[in-house]
Design an enzyme around this catalytic site. Structure first.
Site, PDB file in Angstrom:
ATOM      1  N   PRO A  36       0.817  -1.229   0.000  1.00 25.55           N
ATOM      2  CA  PRO A  36       0.000   0.000   0.000  1.00 25.55           C
ATOM      3  C   PRO A  36       0.842   1.267   0.000  1.00 25.55           C
ATOM      4  CG  PRO A  36       0.103  -0.934   2.213  1.00 25.55           C
ATOM      5  CD  PRO A  36       0.828  -1.895   1.320  1.00 25.55           C
ATOM      6  N   ASP A  75      -2.138   2.955   2.437  1.00 30.16           N
ATOM      7  CA  ASP A  75      -1.507   3.011   3.755  1.00 30.16           C
ATOM      8  C   ASP A  75      -1.835   4.391   4.329  1.00 30.16           C
ATOM      9  OD1 ASP A  75       0.029   2.473   5.932  1.00 30.16           O
ATOM     10  OD2 ASP A  75       1.948   2.502   4.891  1.00 30.16           O
ATOM     11  N   TRP A 506       4.112  -0.261  10.258  1.00 26.30           N
ATOM     12  CA  TRP A 506       4.584  -1.409   9.485  1.00 26.30           C
ATOM     13  C   TRP A 506       3.826  -2.676   9.882  1.00 26.30           C
ATOM     14  CZ3 TRP A 506       6.988  -0.622   5.202  1.00 26.30           C
ATOM     15  CH2 TRP A 506       7.746   0.539   5.039  1.00 26.30           C
ATOM     16  N   GLN A 542      12.330  -1.732   0.878  1.00 25.49           N
ATOM     17  CA  GLN A 542      11.298  -2.470   1.621  1.00 25.49           C
ATOM     18  C   GLN A 542      11.821  -3.796   2.176  1.00 25.49           C
ATOM     19  OE1 GLN A 542       8.429  -1.255   2.493  1.00 25.49           O
ATOM     20  NE2 GLN A 542       8.810   0.622   1.358  1.00 25.49           N
ATOM     21  N   TRP A 546       8.374  -3.511   4.315  1.00 20.35           N
ATOM     22  CA  TRP A 546       7.196  -4.350   4.052  1.00 20.35           C
ATOM     23  C   TRP A 546       7.545  -5.832   3.928  1.00 20.35           C
ATOM     24  CZ3 TRP A 546       4.389  -5.861  -0.825  1.00 20.35           C
ATOM     25  CH2 TRP A 546       3.063  -6.225  -0.564  1.00 20.35           C
ATOM     26  N   LYS A 579      21.046   9.685  -6.782  1.00 25.26           N
ATOM     27  CA  LYS A 579      19.674   9.390  -6.389  1.00 25.26           C
ATOM     28  C   LYS A 579      18.793  10.596  -6.706  1.00 25.26           C
ATOM     29  CE  LYS A 579      17.069   7.211  -2.672  1.00 25.26           C
ATOM     30  NZ  LYS A 579      17.093   6.696  -1.287  1.00 25.26           N
ATOM     31  N   LYS A 582      13.692  15.835  -5.185  1.00 27.04           N
ATOM     32  CA  LYS A 582      13.180  17.156  -5.564  1.00 27.04           C
ATOM     33  C   LYS A 582      14.153  18.248  -5.155  1.00 27.04           C
ATOM     34  CE  LYS A 582       8.299  15.881  -5.355  1.00 27.04           C
ATOM     35  NZ  LYS A 582       7.017  16.027  -4.615  1.00 27.04           N
TER      36      LYS A 582
END
Length: 1020
Positions: A36, A75, A506, A542, A546, A579, A582
């Site tokens: 999610p 989520d 989590w 993750q 997750w 990487k 913004k």
């Protein structure tokens, strides 16, 4: 893009996504879990990669015959939401939240959760990601929370959920603790100060322990120092001071001269008292030396400062020795008021001030700057503190071996993750710090009796109501502050109140296999079909998010792994390998890329550019290249087919047939070979390898099959040959659309639905027809293509256009046995490379000039000062001597010194050149020699071919139908007119004309043909 918008509307109108699932009803299920996302932030390039690969796998498996349910999820809990609301309200911290009002704050959190839901839905739809967003699981819904409560209740019942007082990672800005897997996501490289402080031994004038710490800010909370009982320590004199430290570290720590007075074991120091550097806290039992095995003599001084509130080892050592516990830092990470000089200051900002204070007291021995990786909050970016506090923990260490065993059953992509990044994390697993001292989250469903201390964890709303001391509506919202008002009646007769914490978000997301279906309260049949997942797909970050929470929750609840395989995706980097972010200004907006290049181009670039497991350098150029090289090429092939099919009224429902040419057989063989290659790759989840096989085939289809077949489509009438060309291209396009559908769902839908009048996404993935695969034919055609590529290379090097005919090409294969097989393809090579004669030869020595050059890197050390002399001798060798050397593979040379040296093939570089106007190019399987001499006749024919190209260009500018015959009017110099008349047959063969007229017309257009002006007029 117009096409993609049209296709999306068609999918929506025809409910194609729903059809693709419904038409697999009763078939084997392939289980897909959607991790999610949070909708209070905008999607970025990493989301585009993840969603593209998820959609790819689901589409491929659906077309392979499985039913793939795809339930979306949101989520919605946690600190990211709270922090966003704090910004909106211009408040900060728990005290201001509570002043604002918890109920109002919770409502604001709910309102903010779906701030960007429409943007997410539009992005998901535009990308072509098919997922059920109409019936998503949402972690804030009562049904979801009730399932989470059921899992937590089960864990509590098993004795794995407990309350403890431990040192945990703590965010002073968020004012809550974190779990170890959260901490693992937020490390940053920083520069900090380490300190060696002097701890004066009590009763000993000018004798100090040298204690080392990397966290000077913890020194006001010092309770003890630790030594290793089994390490040797020394007392040394330096100046007026006597200093104690580990013997092995003394040479590195002590600066200048010093005298060793005594050597002792650490155990001889244990129990001695010292004066702490700061006396802000009152201690009745402490400020003594204790023994601890965790102290080493590999760094520092071998004596470690102990602050029990800020280190797990420190805390345990104090407990084991029954020393006092002291914490001089408040919940906001600031010194408490009794640390008078620093009261109210953030501790991480006080290292320099602490060092100054030590120096003033003559208690500073040394300070050093060092670079290290330090944990920061993954949500707000604040540096974390290690902080002893009460909290709720899940005893994951009790099921550690089971979690590790379950991981062993999982197939990881890339495979090294299983034992590497993920396996190492499991090896170092600690109990899961589950509680959060916050507001917006799933409330921890544990009620505690005020009288007897008994705990109860209701497993449902029903049980909560049954145990409640008062009325609880069935519709109670399972959030703070509503559940906090519910009191339960204890079996002892006392009142039970809920513990105040919410849980780690989590745990919410890790519960999704169960909670997405409100299991075990309903949908039990669906749940059993949908557990475990065949695949979970997310970014590499993750691994400790997750992927871990899914595995831990499921193992605790069911004992099973919740997934069979994990696809762990690399990061999207900019074109310089940085990487994307913004703040750096290098982040690509995936929605803008879709608007500019189309979703298919973006998807192909993400899937084909490099393996998804690797970090991927990405830029607009990557997407633009995908569009021009693959998407546009495929569309051009289809446009070619559809245009001529319309002209000739070719209908595949009635007109398939014809006698296949060698070229038809070749492209059908290649098609089925590629189907076989791609299917094998995709069954191994090697999506990029599959894409590369397809990309090569699309190029072969366009730049070889179509190019070589154009004349067949241009011929008048529906001949047997033309019918075969149409039929072959129809079969190829139909199968290619199916093959590429999971990669580029929009273009393939457009092509396939026009060809077959149904959606490609409800069709079956193509299977290779082994009877059509002719590997021998493919090898022969590959050889032809290699020869053409080598010849084109020579033309480019010599600056001779393909339109310019040349007299002769000689081809010498490294394997002479294939000479006879290649002879039959001479006409293709002639036509493609515009060459009058192609000759295949076994031997080429008489066609070449061979020169030997020194291989200086190999022969330099061998010859030493004689290199120059040997080079001169090589330069003077005649062809017969060179040929003899090559045949024998060695040569003796006599030097002026009288010495004879032996040169081998490794000592020289052989340069080959063509003789008598021939230019050479050499590949792995062929050597070719091209006669680049231009005779008058060849130049004239080249001129005529350039003229033909100019006429074709003019026809395109006029938008004339390709099959329209027209009159051509030409105004040119007499000598050029004469040449055009001589080559009339060549002109007529390449242009669709009625008549050619050498006369002037008004409004003629001027062209340059090989530098000569010529005027043209086309009358249709």
């Amino acid at each position: 893009m117009e096409r993609e918008l049209r296709v999306r509307k068609k999918w929506e109108k025809d409910r194609t996504f729903e059809r693709s699932i419904a038409n697999r009803e009763g078939r084997e299920t392939y289980v897909f879990y959607e991790g999610p996302p949070t909708a209070n932030g905008l999607p970025h390039a990493g989301h585009a990669l993840g969603r593209t690969i998820k959609d790819f796998v689901a589409r491929y498996k659906t077309m392979s015959g499985y039913q793939v349910l795809r339930k979306a999820g949101w989520d919605t809990h946690g600190l990211p939401v709270e922090l966003e609301v704090e910004k909106q309200l211009n408040i900060r911290g728990k005290d201001q939240i509570e002043e604002y009002g918890i109920e109002k704050f919770i409502q604001k959190c709910k309102d903010s959760v779906f701030e960007y839901e429409n943007e997410w839905k539009q992005f998901t739809t535009a990308l072509g990601y098919w997922v059920d967003m109409e019936d998503p699981y949402i972690t804030l819904n009562n049904e979801y929370i009730e399932s989470v409560w059921n899992i937590l209740s089960s864990i509590h019942e098993k004795g794995y959920l407990y309350r403890g007082h431990r040192v945990v990672p703590y965010c002073p800005h968020c004012e809550t603790s974190l779990s170890s897997h959260e901490v693992a996501q937020g490390y940053k490289d920083v520069s900090d100060l380490s300190v060696t402080a002097k701890f004066r031994l009590k009763g000993r004038t000018d004798e100090y322990l040298l204690g080392w710490t990397t966290t000077p800010w913890t020194l006001p909370g010092n309770i003890a120092v630790a030594v290793n009982p089994n390490i040797n320590y020394v007392r040394v004199r330096q100046g007026l001071d006597i200093l104690v430290l580990a013997e092995s570290l003394a040479p590195a720590v002590m600066k200048g001269k010093y005298e060793i007075l005594d050597v002792m074991k650490g155990k001889d120091l244990v129990g001695l008292s010292y004066e702490p550097p700061f006396n802000y806290a009152t201690v009745s039992n402490g400020h003594k030396i204790l023994g601890a095995d965790f102290v080493t003599d590999t760094s520092g001084t071998g004596i470690v400062h102990i602050a029990p509130a800020h280190g797990e080892d420190d805390y345990k050592a104090i407990q084991d020795n029954q020393f006092d516990y002291v914490n001089v830092v408040d919940s906001k990470g600031r010194y408490k008021e009794y640390v008078t000089p620093l009261a109210g200051q953030f501790v991480k900002d006080c290292d320099i001030e602490i060092i100054k204070m030590l120096s003033k007291q003559n208690l500073l021995f040394d300070k050093k700057k060092y670079e290290h990786s330090y944990p920061h909050c993954w949500r707000c970016d604040s540096p974390l503190l290690y902080y002893a506090m009460k909290g709720w923990f899940i005893k994951t260490t009790a099921v550690k071996e089971k979690i590790q065993l379950n991981n062993q059953k999982v197939q990881w992509f890339p495979s090294h993750m299983k034992e590497g990044r993920f396996g190492n994390f499991l090896d170092n697993m600690v109990d899961w710090n589950i509680g959060r001292n916050r507001y917006w989250g799933t409330p921890l469903n544990v009620w505690i009796c005020k009288e007897c201390g008994k705990e109860k964890a209701p497993n449902s709303i029903k049980e909560l109501r049954e145990l409640s001391a008062g009325e609880v509506p069935e519709t109670i919202e399972l959030h703070k502050p509503y559940v906090d008002k519910v009191q339960l009646t204890c079996s002892c007769g006392g009142t039970m109140n809920r513990t105040s914490e919410v849980i780690d978000v989590w745990f919410d997301s890790g519960s999704m296999p169960f909670a997405q279906y409100h299991y075990p309260f309903e949908n039990n049949g669906t749940f059993k079909k949908q557990f475990p997942a065949d695949v979970v797909i997310e970014g590499v970050d993750q691994t400790r998010g997750w992927f871990y929470s899914l595995l831990a929750v499921s193992t605790l609840f069911t004992g099973q792994s919740p997934y069979k395989r994990v696809l762990s995706l690399g990061h999207i980097l900019d074109e310089n390998g940085q990487k994307m972010s913004k703040s750096k200004g290098n982040a690509l907006n995936p929605t803008e890329l879709i608007n500019e290049f189309g979703a298919d181009s973006l998807r192909w670039a993400l899937l084909a550019d490099s393996s998804p497991w690797n970090n991927k350098r990405f830029s607009k150029k990557t997407v633009s290249h995908a569009k021009s090289k693959v998407i546009d090429t495929l569309l051009n092939v289809y446009s070619f087919y559809s245009m001529y099919a319309e002209i000739d009224q070719f209908n595949p429902e009635r007109d398939l047939g014809g006698t296949r040419t060698t070229l038809d057989k070749w492209i059908l063989s290649r098609l089925n070979t590629v189907i076989r290659e791609v299917t094998r790759s995709l069954e191994e989840y090697d999506i990029t390898k599959g894409a590369r096989s397809i990309s090569l085939f699309v190029d072969e289809l366009s730049n070889w099959y179509i190019r070589r077949s154009r004349q067949r489509f241009w011929s008048s009438g529906m001949t047997d040959d033309k019918k075969s060309a149409f039929t072959t291209l129809f079969i190829v396009l139909k199968n290619l659309s199916q093959l590429m559908a999971p990669y580029i769902p929009f273009v393939t839908e457009d092509i396939y639905s026009n060809l077959v009048k149904d959606s490609v996404h409800v069709s079956d993935y193509p299977k290779p027809d082994e009877t059509l695969i002719n590997e021998h034919l493919e090898k022969e055609m590959d050889a032809v293509l290699q020869i053409i590529e080598l010849t084109r290379s020579v033309r480019n090097t010599a600056g001779i256009k393909t339109k310019q005919p040349l007299a002769k090409l000689m081809v010498i294969p490294t394997d002479a046995s294939i000479l006879s097989e290649l002879q039959k393809y001479s006409f293709i090579i002639k036509e493609e490379m515009n060459i009058k004669e192609v000759e295949f030869k076994k031997d080429y020595q008489d066609l070449l000039q061979l020169d030997l050059k020194m291989n200086f890197s190999a022969v330099g050390p061998k010859l030493g000062k004689s290199v120059g002399e040997v080079k001169n001798k090589l330069d003077k060798l005649v062809p017969e001597e060179i040929a003899k050397f090559i045949a024998k593979r060695e040569m003796q040379l006599s030097l002026f010194s009288g010495e004879t040296i032996t040169l081998t093939m490794d000592d020289v570089l052989i340069e080959k050149k063509g003789r008598d106007g021939y230019e050479l190019s050499e590949g792995s399987k062929f050597l070719i020699l091209l006669d680049t001499t231009l005779t008058r006749g060849l130049k004239e024919e080249g001129l005529v071919r350039e003229f033909v190209r100019s006429v074709q260009t003019y026809r395109k500018e006029l938008n004339l139908p390709v099959d329209l015959r027209a009159d051509l009017y030409i105004q040119a110099d007499p000598w050029l007119e004469k040449i055009l008349n001589e080559y009339d047959e060549l002109v007529q063969r390449n242009l669709i004309l009625n008549e050619i007229h050498f006369e002037s017309k008004p409004a003629m257009k001027s062209f340059k043909v090989e530098g000569n002006e010529i005027k043209l007029y086309i009358q249709s």
